[in-house]
Scaffold this motif. Structure first.
Motif, PDB file in Angstrom:
ATOM      1  N   ALA A 255      -7.695   5.314  -7.831  1.00 27.12           N
ATOM      2  CA  ALA A 255      -6.926   4.668  -6.764  1.00 27.12           C
ATOM      3  C   ALA A 255      -7.713   4.659  -5.462  1.00 27.12           C
ATOM      4  N   GLU A 256      -8.412   5.756  -5.200  1.00 29.11           N
ATOM      5  CA  GLU A 256      -9.211   5.824  -3.976  1.00 29.11           C
ATOM      6  C   GLU A 256     -10.341   4.805  -3.999  1.00 29.11           C
ATOM      7  N   ARG A 257     -10.891   4.541  -5.189  1.00 29.60           N
ATOM      8  CA  ARG A 257     -11.935   3.517  -5.301  1.00 29.60           C
ATOM      9  C   ARG A 257     -11.361   2.127  -5.034  1.00 29.60           C
ATOM     10  N   PHE A 258     -10.051   1.978  -5.229  1.00 30.19           N
ATOM     11  CA  PHE A 258      -9.381   0.719  -4.894  1.00 30.19           C
ATOM     12  C   PHE A 258      -8.900   0.707  -3.438  1.00 30.19           C
ATOM     13  N   GLY A 259      -9.220   1.778  -2.702  1.00 31.77           N
ATOM     14  CA  GLY A 259      -8.981   1.746  -1.261  1.00 31.77           C
ATOM     15  C   GLY A 259      -7.748   2.441  -0.759  1.00 31.77           C
ATOM     16  N   HIS A 260      -7.034   3.201  -1.606  1.00 29.61           N
ATOM     17  CA  HIS A 260      -5.891   3.940  -1.079  1.00 29.61           C
ATOM     18  C   HIS A 260      -5.740   5.269  -1.805  1.00 29.61           C
ATOM     19  N   ARG A 261      -5.124   6.220  -1.108  1.00 28.71           N
ATOM     20  CA  ARG A 261      -5.085   7.602  -1.571  1.00 28.71           C
ATOM     21  C   ARG A 261      -3.703   8.001  -2.078  1.00 28.71           C
ATOM     22  N   PHE A 262      -3.690   8.929  -3.012  1.00 24.61           N
ATOM     23  CA  PHE A 262      -2.482   9.597  -3.473  1.00 24.61           C
ATOM     24  C   PHE A 262      -2.727  11.094  -3.288  1.00 24.61           C
ATOM     25  N   ASP A 263      -2.274  11.638  -2.170  1.00 26.46           N
ATOM     26  CA  ASP A 263      -2.542  13.034  -1.823  1.00 26.46           C
ATOM     27  C   ASP A 263      -1.387  13.922  -2.265  1.00 26.46           C
ATOM     28  N   LYS A 264      -1.700  14.929  -3.071  1.00 34.95           N
ATOM     29  CA  LYS A 264      -0.682  15.843  -3.572  1.00 34.95           C
ATOM     30  C   LYS A 264      -0.133  16.719  -2.448  1.00 34.95           C
ATOM     31  N   THR A 265       1.157  17.038  -2.565  1.00 31.59           N
ATOM     32  CA  THR A 265       1.797  17.974  -1.649  1.00 31.59           C
ATOM     33  C   THR A 265       2.171  19.228  -2.426  1.00 31.59           C
ATOM     34  N   PRO A 266       2.424  20.354  -1.743  1.00 31.83           N
ATOM     35  CA  PRO A 266       2.815  21.583  -2.445  1.00 31.83           C
ATOM     36  C   PRO A 266       4.068  21.419  -3.300  1.00 31.83           C
ATOM     37  N   GLY A 267       4.931  20.474  -2.935  1.00 32.70           N
ATOM     38  CA  GLY A 267       6.170  20.280  -3.686  1.00 32.70           C
ATOM     39  C   GLY A 267       6.012  19.422  -4.925  1.00 32.70           C
ATOM     40  N   GLY A 268       4.803  18.970  -5.205  1.00 33.76           N
ATOM     41  CA  GLY A 268       4.574  18.176  -6.401  1.00 33.76           C
ATOM     42  C   GLY A 268       4.646  16.678  -6.188  1.00 33.76           C
ATOM     43  N   TYR A 269       4.972  16.261  -4.969  1.00 36.45           N
ATOM     44  CA  TYR A 269       5.010  14.841  -4.664  1.00 36.45           C
ATOM     45  C   TYR A 269       3.647  14.386  -4.163  1.00 36.45           C
ATOM     46  N   GLN A 270       3.488  13.083  -3.991  1.00 35.69           N
ATOM     47  CA  GLN A 270       2.223  12.539  -3.521  1.00 35.69           C
ATOM     48  C   GLN A 270       2.468  11.605  -2.343  1.00 35.69           C
ATOM     49  N   ILE A 271       1.679  11.774  -1.319  1.00 38.95           N
ATOM     50  CA  ILE A 271       1.759  10.891  -0.157  1.00 38.95           C
ATOM     51  C   ILE A 271       0.800   9.728  -0.404  1.00 38.95           C
ATOM     52  N   HIS A 272       1.317   8.522  -0.329  1.00 40.11           N
ATOM     53  CA  HIS A 272       0.479   7.381  -0.695  1.00 40.11           C
ATOM     54  C   HIS A 272       0.982   6.090  -0.075  1.00 40.11           C
ATOM     55  N   SER A 273       0.137   5.099  -0.114  1.00 37.64           N
ATOM     56  CA  SER A 273       0.505   3.750   0.314  1.00 37.64           C
ATOM     57  C   SER A 273       0.870   2.917  -0.910  1.00 37.64           C
ATOM     58  N   ILE A 274       1.357   1.714  -0.663  1.00 40.00           N
ATOM     59  CA  ILE A 274       1.728   0.782  -1.733  1.00 40.00           C
ATOM     60  C   ILE A 274       0.834  -0.447  -1.627  1.00 40.00           C
ATOM     61  N   VAL A 275       0.077  -0.719  -2.685  1.00 37.76           N
ATOM     62  CA  VAL A 275      -0.803  -1.890  -2.707  1.00 37.76           C
ATOM     63  C   VAL A 275      -0.754  -2.510  -4.103  1.00 37.76           C
ATOM     64  N   THR A 276      -0.711  -3.826  -4.154  1.00 31.97           N
ATOM     65  CA  THR A 276      -0.784  -4.564  -5.412  1.00 31.97           C
ATOM     66  C   THR A 276      -2.097  -5.338  -5.423  1.00 31.97           C
ATOM     67  N   HIS A 277      -2.936  -5.054  -6.405  1.00 28.67           N
ATOM     68  CA  HIS A 277      -4.277  -5.638  -6.471  1.00 28.67           C
ATOM     69  C   HIS A 277      -4.310  -6.797  -7.468  1.00 28.67           C
ATOM     70  N   VAL A 278      -5.131  -7.786  -7.180  1.00 24.37           N
ATOM     71  CA  VAL A 278      -5.313  -8.930  -8.076  1.00 24.37           C
ATOM     72  C   VAL A 278      -6.789  -9.024  -8.444  1.00 24.37           C
ATOM     73  N   ILE A 279      -7.070  -9.044  -9.747  1.00 21.25           N
ATOM     74  CA  ILE A 279      -8.431  -9.085 -10.285  1.00 21.25           C
ATOM     75  C   ILE A 279      -8.576 -10.359 -11.099  1.00 21.25           C
ATOM     76  N   ASP A 280      -9.665 -11.090 -10.877  1.00 23.75           N
ATOM     77  CA  ASP A 280      -9.799 -12.370 -11.573  1.00 23.75           C
ATOM     78  C   ASP A 280     -10.285 -12.198 -13.008  1.00 23.75           C
ATOM     79  N   SER A 281     -10.419 -13.289 -13.710  1.00 27.02           N
ATOM     80  CA  SER A 281     -10.731 -13.261 -15.141  1.00 27.02           C
ATOM     81  C   SER A 281     -12.146 -12.780 -15.433  1.00 27.02           C
ATOM     82  N   GLN A 282     -12.983 -12.687 -14.402  1.00 28.85           N
ATOM     83  CA  GLN A 282     -14.349 -12.187 -14.568  1.00 28.85           C
ATOM     84  C   GLN A 282     -14.491 -10.739 -14.118  1.00 28.85           C
ATOM     85  N   GLY A 283     -13.379 -10.101 -13.788  1.00 30.85           N
ATOM     86  CA  GLY A 283     -13.407  -8.705 -13.390  1.00 30.85           C
ATOM     87  C   GLY A 283     -13.710  -8.471 -11.930  1.00 30.85           C
TER      88      GLY A 283
END
Length: 230
Positions: A154-182
């Motif tokens: 996810a970080e290589r796609f430009g956004h983070r999912f950071d774990k919290t002590p409570g087991g949740y993750q702080i993160h953003s919401i992004v929808t990526h589009v990849i073309d037929s050639q990758g």
């Protein structure tokens, strides 16, 4: 706007596919840049990955060459925005699957919490959010990968999912589009973007809008938007 009407009108998108493809992708990106503030144009190779599905089958991004991929990251125990993101993906999939694009577009969700998102969780998550397994997969890490592999992806796609002590993750919401050639061609940020804008962009990729075409009247874009009631 009622969802059944949107789904019915989505079929009409196929009838204007040739008109959309008459614009170059750069022109379409410019149009979206003016109309959709949550749209980000991208043009680089998508990060490759090899993960596994709920049945333990190995799946790579390269397996979907020839198809447009709509990709997002979520985790099943997320209490707030992940379920909303899944519902938005289901809405977009519903639009696309009511058109001839269904066989040309693959939806992929990747969990960032592989230790909790077991095969049963992966298997039932789509049903809970009305996602069509015909062209949607929920992927997790392979047994030989670290638990952090998908969060690192996810970080290589430009956004983070950071774990919290409570087991949740702080993160953003992004929808990526990849073309037929990758190639990673766009990101739609948050949940407030207009779904039909993503559908129109996917349609342009499906119809290979980067190939040279003659220009058409600017009114075609507005006609497409009116079909969707926007």
């Amino acid at each position: 706007m009622q969802i059944p009407l949107v789904l019915t009108l989505a079929v009409a998108l196929a009838t204007v596919a040739s008109a959309v493809s008459a614009h170059s992708l750069k022109e379409l990106e410019g149009m979206l840049g003016d109309r959709e503030k949550y749209f980000q144009a991208v043009d680089k190779a998508a990060p490759e990955f090899t993960l596994q599905d709920a049945e333990g089958r190995t799946t790579s991004l390269a397996d979907f060459r020839g198809k447009v991929v709509v990709l997002n990251f979520i985790y099943a125990s997320c209490p707030d925005i992940c379920p909303l993101h899944a519902d938005r993906i289901a809405e977009i999939q519903g639009l696309i699957n009511q058109s001839p694009m269904k066989t040309q577009v693959q939806f992929i969700s990747i969990t960032t919490d592989p230790s909790k998102d077991t095969s049963d969780v992966l298997r039932h998550y789509g049903q809970a959010h009305r996602l069509d397994s015909a062209n949607w997969l929920f992927l997790t890490t392979r047994s030989d990968q670290s638990e952090d592999a998908t969060r690192n992806l996810a970080e290589r796609f430009g956004h983070r999912f950071d774990k919290t002590p409570g087991g949740y993750q702080i993160h953003s919401i992004v929808t990526h589009v990849i073309d037929s050639q990758g190639r990673w061609r766009a990101s739609f940020h948050g949940l407030k973007f207009e779904p039909t804008n993503l559908v129109v962009f996917v349609n342009a990729l499906v119809n290979d809008a980067e190939k040279p075409h003659g220009h058409i009247a600017p009114g075609v874009w507005e006609k497409i938007k009116r079909l969707f009631g926007s």
